[in-house]
Design a protein around this motif. Structure first.
Motif: not given
Length: 99
Positions: A43-69
């Motif tokens: 998962l990535q988030e859009k910054g104030s400059d319009g670019s996207f960067s990775d959200i720390p800890g928001a990575v999936f390497t297998a089928d899964d479901a997570k709640v992201y705050q």
């Protein structure tokens, strides 16, 4: 109320999903793939400059479901890594419950 948004649909390596603006703070994200092939979905988030960067800890390497705050009005998207693998059939969806 609740809503659901498709972040990735039948994606492979190197795919970038459509952005989603959060209507509430928390989002439930579910990711599945027919074949992971050693790759991941981030998962990535859009910054104030319009670019996207990775959200720390928001990575999936297998089928899964997570709640992201996240936070209200945050813009997120899902991307797949591209290590030249056999990753295939990636689906990612996000759902929120808000009042």
């Amino acid at each position: 109320m609740s809503n659901q948004f498709t972040l990735l649909s039948n994606a492979g390596p190197g795919a970038t999903g459509d952005p989603m603006q959060l209507a509430a703070d928390d989002v439930f994200v579910k990711v599945t793939a027919t074949t992971w092939g050693g790759d991941s979905v981030k998962l990535q988030e859009k910054g104030s400059d319009g670019s996207f960067s990775d959200i720390p800890g928001a990575v999936f390497t297998a089928d899964d479901a997570k709640v992201y705050q996240g936070y209200r009005n945050q813009v997120i998207r899902a991307v797949t890594t591209s290590a030249g693998s056999t990753m295939a059939g990636v689906y990612a969806s996000a759902g929120q419950r808000y009042d």
